[in-house]
Motif scaffolding. Structure first.
Motif, PDB file in Angstrom:
ATOM      1  N   LYS A   1      65.507  42.459  -4.804  1.00 55.19           N
ATOM      2  CA  LYS A   1      65.430  43.666  -5.630  1.00 55.19           C
ATOM      3  C   LYS A   1      64.001  44.167  -5.713  1.00 55.19           C
ATOM      4  O   LYS A   1      63.722  45.351  -5.536  1.00 55.19           O
ATOM      5  CB  LYS A   1      65.976  43.376  -7.028  1.00 55.19           C
ATOM      6  CG  LYS A   1      66.238  44.615  -7.864  1.00 55.19           C
ATOM      7  CD  LYS A   1      65.049  44.982  -8.694  1.00 55.19           C
ATOM      8  CE  LYS A   1      65.350  46.190  -9.562  1.00 55.19           C
ATOM      9  NZ  LYS A   1      64.181  46.889  -9.984  1.00 55.19           N
ATOM     10  N   LEU A   2      63.065  43.260  -5.961  1.00 49.00           N
ATOM     11  CA  LEU A   2      61.664  43.648  -6.110  1.00 49.00           C
ATOM     12  C   LEU A   2      61.106  44.236  -4.825  1.00 49.00           C
ATOM     13  O   LEU A   2      60.490  45.306  -4.821  1.00 49.00           O
ATOM     14  CB  LEU A   2      60.844  42.429  -6.533  1.00 49.00           C
ATOM     15  CG  LEU A   2      59.360  42.637  -6.760  1.00 49.00           C
ATOM     16  CD1 LEU A   2      59.143  43.574  -7.936  1.00 49.00           C
ATOM     17  CD2 LEU A   2      58.691  41.309  -7.009  1.00 49.00           C
TER      18      LEU A   2
ATOM     19  N   THR B   1      63.002  47.743  -3.676  1.00 47.58           N
ATOM     20  CA  THR B   1      62.657  48.944  -4.424  1.00 47.58           C
ATOM     21  C   THR B   1      61.222  49.376  -4.158  1.00 47.58           C
ATOM     22  O   THR B   1      60.947  50.576  -4.064  1.00 47.58           O
ATOM     23  CB  THR B   1      62.868  48.753  -5.934  1.00 47.58           C
ATOM     24  OG1 THR B   1      62.131  47.616  -6.385  1.00 47.58           O
ATOM     25  CG2 THR B   1      64.341  48.599  -6.256  1.00 47.58           C
ATOM     26  N   SER B   2      60.314  48.425  -4.013  1.00 42.72           N
ATOM     27  CA  SER B   2      58.937  48.820  -3.695  1.00 42.72           C
ATOM     28  C   SER B   2      58.850  49.378  -2.279  1.00 42.72           C
ATOM     29  O   SER B   2      58.090  50.313  -2.015  1.00 42.72           O
ATOM     30  CB  SER B   2      57.965  47.659  -3.887  1.00 42.72           C
ATOM     31  OG  SER B   2      58.255  46.609  -3.010  1.00 42.72           O
TER      32      SER B   2
ATOM     33  N   GLN C   1      60.174  52.951  -2.367  1.00 42.29           N
ATOM     34  CA  GLN C   1      59.181  53.873  -2.888  1.00 42.29           C
ATOM     35  C   GLN C   1      58.132  54.202  -1.835  1.00 42.29           C
ATOM     36  O   GLN C   1      57.754  55.362  -1.664  1.00 42.29           O
ATOM     37  CB  GLN C   1      58.492  53.260  -4.107  1.00 42.29           C
ATOM     38  CG  GLN C   1      58.565  54.106  -5.308  1.00 42.29           C
ATOM     39  CD  GLN C   1      58.000  53.432  -6.529  1.00 42.29           C
ATOM     40  OE1 GLN C   1      57.504  52.307  -6.500  1.00 42.29           O
ATOM     41  NE2 GLN C   1      58.072  54.120  -7.632  1.00 42.29           N
TER      42      GLN C   1
ATOM     43  N   ASP D   1      64.930  53.783  -9.112  1.00 39.27           N
ATOM     44  CA  ASP D   1      65.409  52.526  -8.532  1.00 39.27           C
ATOM     45  C   ASP D   1      64.589  51.329  -8.996  1.00 39.27           C
ATOM     46  O   ASP D   1      65.101  50.214  -9.068  1.00 39.27           O
ATOM     47  CB  ASP D   1      65.388  52.600  -7.009  1.00 39.27           C
ATOM     48  CG  ASP D   1      66.381  53.607  -6.462  1.00 39.27           C
ATOM     49  OD1 ASP D   1      67.331  53.964  -7.200  1.00 39.27           O
ATOM     50  OD2 ASP D   1      66.214  54.038  -5.309  1.00 39.27           O
ATOM     51  N   THR D   2      63.308  51.543  -9.294  1.00 40.75           N
ATOM     52  CA  THR D   2      62.487  50.429  -9.757  1.00 40.75           C
ATOM     53  C   THR D   2      62.830  50.023 -11.182  1.00 40.75           C
ATOM     54  O   THR D   2      62.444  48.949 -11.630  1.00 40.75           O
ATOM     55  CB  THR D   2      60.983  50.781  -9.678  1.00 40.75           C
ATOM     56  OG1 THR D   2      60.728  51.909 -10.511  1.00 40.75           O
ATOM     57  CG2 THR D   2      60.566  51.082  -8.264  1.00 40.75           C
TER      58      THR D   2
ATOM     59  N   SER E   1      63.756  46.173 -14.498  1.00 42.94           N
ATOM     60  CA  SER E   1      62.533  46.772 -13.958  1.00 42.94           C
ATOM     61  C   SER E   1      61.791  45.772 -13.092  1.00 42.94           C
ATOM     62  O   SER E   1      61.990  44.562 -13.188  1.00 42.94           O
ATOM     63  CB  SER E   1      61.639  47.271 -15.096  1.00 42.94           C
ATOM     64  OG  SER E   1      61.063  46.182 -15.773  1.00 42.94           O
ATOM     65  N   ASN E   2      60.936  46.275 -12.245  1.00 41.60           N
ATOM     66  CA  ASN E   2      60.176  45.393 -11.355  1.00 41.60           C
ATOM     67  C   ASN E   2      59.285  44.438 -12.143  1.00 41.60           C
ATOM     68  O   ASN E   2      59.053  43.313 -11.709  1.00 41.60           O
ATOM     69  CB  ASN E   2      59.347  46.225 -10.378  1.00 41.60           C
ATOM     70  CG  ASN E   2      60.186  46.771  -9.251  1.00 41.60           C
ATOM     71  OD1 ASN E   2      61.385  46.516  -9.169  1.00 41.60           O
ATOM     72  ND2 ASN E   2      59.565  47.526  -8.376  1.00 41.60           N
ATOM     73  N   GLU E   3      58.805  44.860 -13.300  1.00 36.19           N
ATOM     74  CA  GLU E   3      57.987  43.974 -14.117  1.00 36.19           C
ATOM     75  C   GLU E   3      58.812  42.792 -14.637  1.00 36.19           C
ATOM     76  O   GLU E   3      58.333  41.664 -14.671  1.00 36.19           O
ATOM     77  CB  GLU E   3      57.370  44.743 -15.293  1.00 36.19           C
ATOM     78  CG  GLU E   3      56.262  45.694 -14.901  1.00 36.19           C
ATOM     79  CD  GLU E   3      56.768  46.988 -14.282  1.00 36.19           C
ATOM     80  OE1 GLU E   3      57.968  47.320 -14.454  1.00 36.19           O
ATOM     81  OE2 GLU E   3      55.978  47.648 -13.607  1.00 36.19           O
TER      82      GLU E   3
ATOM     83  N   MET F   1      61.462  41.581 -13.120  1.00 36.95           N
ATOM     84  CA  MET F   1      61.717  40.737 -11.950  1.00 36.95           C
ATOM     85  C   MET F   1      60.501  39.858 -11.639  1.00 36.95           C
ATOM     86  O   MET F   1      60.647  38.696 -11.288  1.00 36.95           O
ATOM     87  CB  MET F   1      62.059  41.585 -10.729  1.00 36.95           C
ATOM     88  CG  MET F   1      63.395  42.254 -10.794  1.00 36.95           C
ATOM     89  SD  MET F   1      64.707  41.035 -10.862  1.00 36.95           S
ATOM     90  CE  MET F   1      65.780  41.792 -12.038  1.00 36.95           C
ATOM     91  N   ARG F   2      59.319  40.413 -11.775  1.00 33.39           N
ATOM     92  CA  ARG F   2      58.102  39.619 -11.552  1.00 33.39           C
ATOM     93  C   ARG F   2      57.995  38.493 -12.570  1.00 33.39           C
ATOM     94  O   ARG F   2      57.594  37.372 -12.245  1.00 33.39           O
ATOM     95  CB  ARG F   2      56.866  40.509 -11.607  1.00 33.39           C
ATOM     96  CG  ARG F   2      56.719  41.392 -10.403  1.00 33.39           C
ATOM     97  CD  ARG F   2      55.412  42.188 -10.450  1.00 33.39           C
ATOM     98  NE  ARG F   2      55.351  43.100  -9.334  1.00 33.39           N
ATOM     99  CZ  ARG F   2      55.562  44.401  -9.399  1.00 33.39           C
ATOM    100  NH1 ARG F   2      55.854  44.962 -10.565  1.00 33.39           N
ATOM    101  NH2 ARG F   2      55.488  45.152  -8.326  1.00 33.39           N
TER     102      ARG F   2
END
Length: 100
Positions: free
Chosen positions: A31-32, A35-36, A39, A77-78, A83-85, A87-88
């Motif tokens: 996912k991370l 989406t990046s 973008q 999408d992020t 959210s990507n944060e 996921m991190r």
């Protein structure tokens, strides 16, 4: 190269059949990274298309997608599906074993 690495991770996840340690880690990574990558790719397409990419017509005759729409949607999408944060944070806590 980034797209191929995402494809390999998806194939590995499907090959594991939801079993094992990879099944708990790979979805967050996929996912991370996807989406990046989406973008970055949408940004590249809008830069290549220039001002013509901002009109409401597909840049390629059969593609059906407008570069500006894809670029604007890539930010949503992020956020969707975590959210990507977040996921991190999951990767840091569960995979790397870092404290909260």
């Amino acid at each position: 190269a980034r797209l191929q690495s995402i494809r390999r991770m998806v194939r590995r996840l499907l090959a594991d059949d939801g079993q094992g340690a990879a099944a708990s880690r790979l979805p967050a990574f996929i996912k991370l990274l996807s989406t990046s990558f989406g973008q970055s790719y949408a940004d590249f397409r809008i830069r290549v298309a220039g001002l013509a990419g901002q009109i409401d017509q597909p840049s390629l005759p059969l593609s059906g997608s407008v570069p500006l729409h894809d670029y604007l949607n890539s930010f949503g999408d992020t956020i969707s599906a975590g959210s990507n944060e977040i996921m991190r944070n999951l990767i840091a806590e569960r995979v790397l074993g870092l404290p909260r």
